[in-house]
Design an enzyme around this catalytic site. Sequence first.
Site, PDB file in Angstrom:
ATOM      1  N   CYS A  10       0.845  -1.187   0.000  1.00  0.00           N
ATOM      2  CA  CYS A  10       0.000   0.000   0.000  1.00  0.00           C
ATOM      3  C   CYS A  10       0.884   1.241   0.000  1.00  0.00           C
ATOM      4  O   CYS A  10       2.064   1.172   0.374  1.00  0.00           O
ATOM      5  CB  CYS A  10      -0.845  -0.045   1.265  1.00  0.00           C
ATOM      6  SG  CYS A  10      -1.896   1.383   1.534  1.00  0.00           S
ATOM      7  N   THR A  60       0.784   3.472   2.118  1.00  0.00           N
ATOM      8  CA  THR A  60       1.205   3.594   3.519  1.00  0.00           C
ATOM      9  C   THR A  60       2.542   2.889   3.749  1.00  0.00           C
ATOM     10  O   THR A  60       3.421   3.414   4.446  1.00  0.00           O
ATOM     11  CB  THR A  60       0.127   2.964   4.427  1.00  0.00           C
ATOM     12  OG1 THR A  60      -1.099   3.641   4.204  1.00  0.00           O
ATOM     13  CG2 THR A  60       0.513   3.046   5.887  1.00  0.00           C
ATOM     14  N   HIS A  75       5.387   4.890   2.424  1.00  0.00           N
ATOM     15  CA  HIS A  75       5.727   5.977   3.363  1.00  0.00           C
ATOM     16  C   HIS A  75       6.579   5.438   4.515  1.00  0.00           C
ATOM     17  O   HIS A  75       7.545   6.069   4.937  1.00  0.00           O
ATOM     18  CB  HIS A  75       4.458   6.606   3.942  1.00  0.00           C
ATOM     19  CG  HIS A  75       3.643   7.394   2.959  1.00  0.00           C
ATOM     20  ND1 HIS A  75       4.099   8.556   2.384  1.00  0.00           N
ATOM     21  CD2 HIS A  75       2.405   7.187   2.450  1.00  0.00           C
ATOM     22  CE1 HIS A  75       3.160   9.033   1.569  1.00  0.00           C
ATOM     23  NE2 HIS A  75       2.132   8.211   1.590  1.00  0.00           N
ATOM     24  N   HIS A  85      -0.678  -4.228   6.134  1.00  0.00           N
ATOM     25  CA  HIS A  85      -2.039  -4.329   6.686  1.00  0.00           C
ATOM     26  C   HIS A  85      -3.026  -4.928   5.696  1.00  0.00           C
ATOM     27  O   HIS A  85      -4.169  -5.155   6.043  1.00  0.00           O
ATOM     28  CB  HIS A  85      -2.522  -2.950   7.141  1.00  0.00           C
ATOM     29  CG  HIS A  85      -2.450  -1.923   6.057  1.00  0.00           C
ATOM     30  ND1 HIS A  85      -1.298  -1.226   5.781  1.00  0.00           N
ATOM     31  CD2 HIS A  85      -3.366  -1.518   5.156  1.00  0.00           C
ATOM     32  CE1 HIS A  85      -1.527  -0.414   4.758  1.00  0.00           C
ATOM     33  NE2 HIS A  85      -2.763  -0.572   4.354  1.00  0.00           N
ATOM     34  N   CYS A  96     -10.971   1.107  20.163  1.00  0.00           N
ATOM     35  CA  CYS A  96     -10.897   1.013  21.622  1.00  0.00           C
ATOM     36  C   CYS A  96     -12.126   0.351  22.233  1.00  0.00           C
ATOM     37  O   CYS A  96     -12.034  -0.267  23.287  1.00  0.00           O
ATOM     38  CB  CYS A  96     -10.663   2.398  22.229  1.00  0.00           C
ATOM     39  SG  CYS A  96     -12.139   3.461  22.270  1.00  0.00           S
ATOM     40  N   CYS A 153     -14.914   4.560  23.406  1.00  0.00           N
ATOM     41  CA  CYS A 153     -15.165   5.988  23.131  1.00  0.00           C
ATOM     42  C   CYS A 153     -16.609   6.164  22.639  1.00  0.00           C
ATOM     43  O   CYS A 153     -17.315   5.196  22.364  1.00  0.00           O
ATOM     44  CB  CYS A 153     -14.156   6.535  22.124  1.00  0.00           C
ATOM     45  SG  CYS A 153     -14.405   5.994  20.424  1.00  0.00           S
ATOM     46  N   CYS A 196     -17.328   4.474  19.247  1.00  0.00           N
ATOM     47  CA  CYS A 196     -17.321   3.006  19.345  1.00  0.00           C
ATOM     48  C   CYS A 196     -18.619   2.512  19.974  1.00  0.00           C
ATOM     49  O   CYS A 196     -19.255   1.583  19.490  1.00  0.00           O
ATOM     50  CB  CYS A 196     -16.135   2.527  20.184  1.00  0.00           C
ATOM     51  SG  CYS A 196     -14.596   2.433  19.265  1.00  0.00           S
TER      52      CYS A 196
HETATM   53 ZN   LIG Z   1      -3.600   0.072   2.546  1.00  0.00          ZN
HETATM   54 ZN   LIG Z   2     -13.123   4.003  20.221  1.00  0.00          ZN
END
Ligand SMILES: [Zn+2]
Ligand SMILES: [Zn+2]
Length: 350
Positions: free
Chosen positions: A38, A40, A43, A63, A93, A96, A99
């Site tokens: 990717c 990413t 980078h 990923h 998480c 939050c 979520c």
């Molecule tokens: Zn990706």
């Molecule tokens: Zn969360």
Amino acid sequence: MRALYKPDAGPGLTMTDRPVPEPTEDEVLIRVLRTGICGTDLHIQRWDDWAASAVTAPLVPGHEFFGEVVEVGAAVRDVGIGDLVSGEGHIVCGTCRNCRAGRRQMCIRTKGLGVQRDGAFAEYLTLPGTNVWVHHGPVEPEVGALFDPLGNAVHTALAFPLVGEDVVVAGCGPIGLMAIAVARHAGARFVVGTDVSPNRLRMAERMGADLGVDVRGDGVAALRAAQGRLGMREGFDVGFEMSGAPTALPALVENMNHGGRIAMLGLPSGPIAVDWGKVVTHMLTVKGIYGREMFETWQAMSSMLQTSAVLRDRIGSIVSARYPARDWEAAFAAAASADGGKVVIDWTEH
Ligand SMILES: [Zn+2]
Ligand SMILES: [Zn+2]
């Protein structure tokens, strides 16, 4: 196990030997069969400003993967040994506000697989059971490794209704190409792709785009000319910004119909100038898109692939090269050339 590893904060990656990770009771252990490369990951390899600010080293990056479950923690449900899986790389998480409201893609404490925790450029990875996407039907390993970026494309493409609409996709990298195929599948009238690579514009037309538009010169004028060639009279109804190029969003704004809607996945590297007066008076909507909806996007992409052989063929054809893991450097160079489709690493070849 073999793994691509970044031992400390700085440029470069090395193929090295790492211990096989151990799953907690909430996690599964996955034998990785394919990993997609990717932007990413490029980078992270280069260690640019974004990587230095966002990435935790030491790290195994990666990923976008397809693999087989080989161990399941005691508290994991609905995932079994032998399941063929892809995975949602955003680990949320759970507590939050977003979520708890079920908007997990908007979690304020997301951790990224292969960004802030060890990822998929390795023969094994661990992932929370709730992040695993089990393939219940047949899927090509290369397509399984595409589910993460395909999810970006589907999340973007389904941000607004498309039936009968005229759609412009700025940027025909792998995700833009997938968005073209999905927009065509979802019932758009005209689909136009833009890029600066003639090869990618040809791929856009193979994905079902009516026109691939070269925007190396004046992108605003090139899109106007494309509208004329298609017999469009009022402007595009829906735009997808998939390039991150600073000229892309302004060119879309100039070519949208009044009330037009723009979904923006491409990540500009800095602030960009936009004619906000036009956004106001033309009543445009600009919506930021990040990751995939958990897990409605996953459901949508599995269902669309299941029901359309045309879409399956188009998405599968976006994988332009597969390299054995030992040739990872050539694979990263091919991905960085920004001229073809998706590059995938195969961990099963030695
Ligand atoms: Zn990706
Ligand atoms: Zn969360």
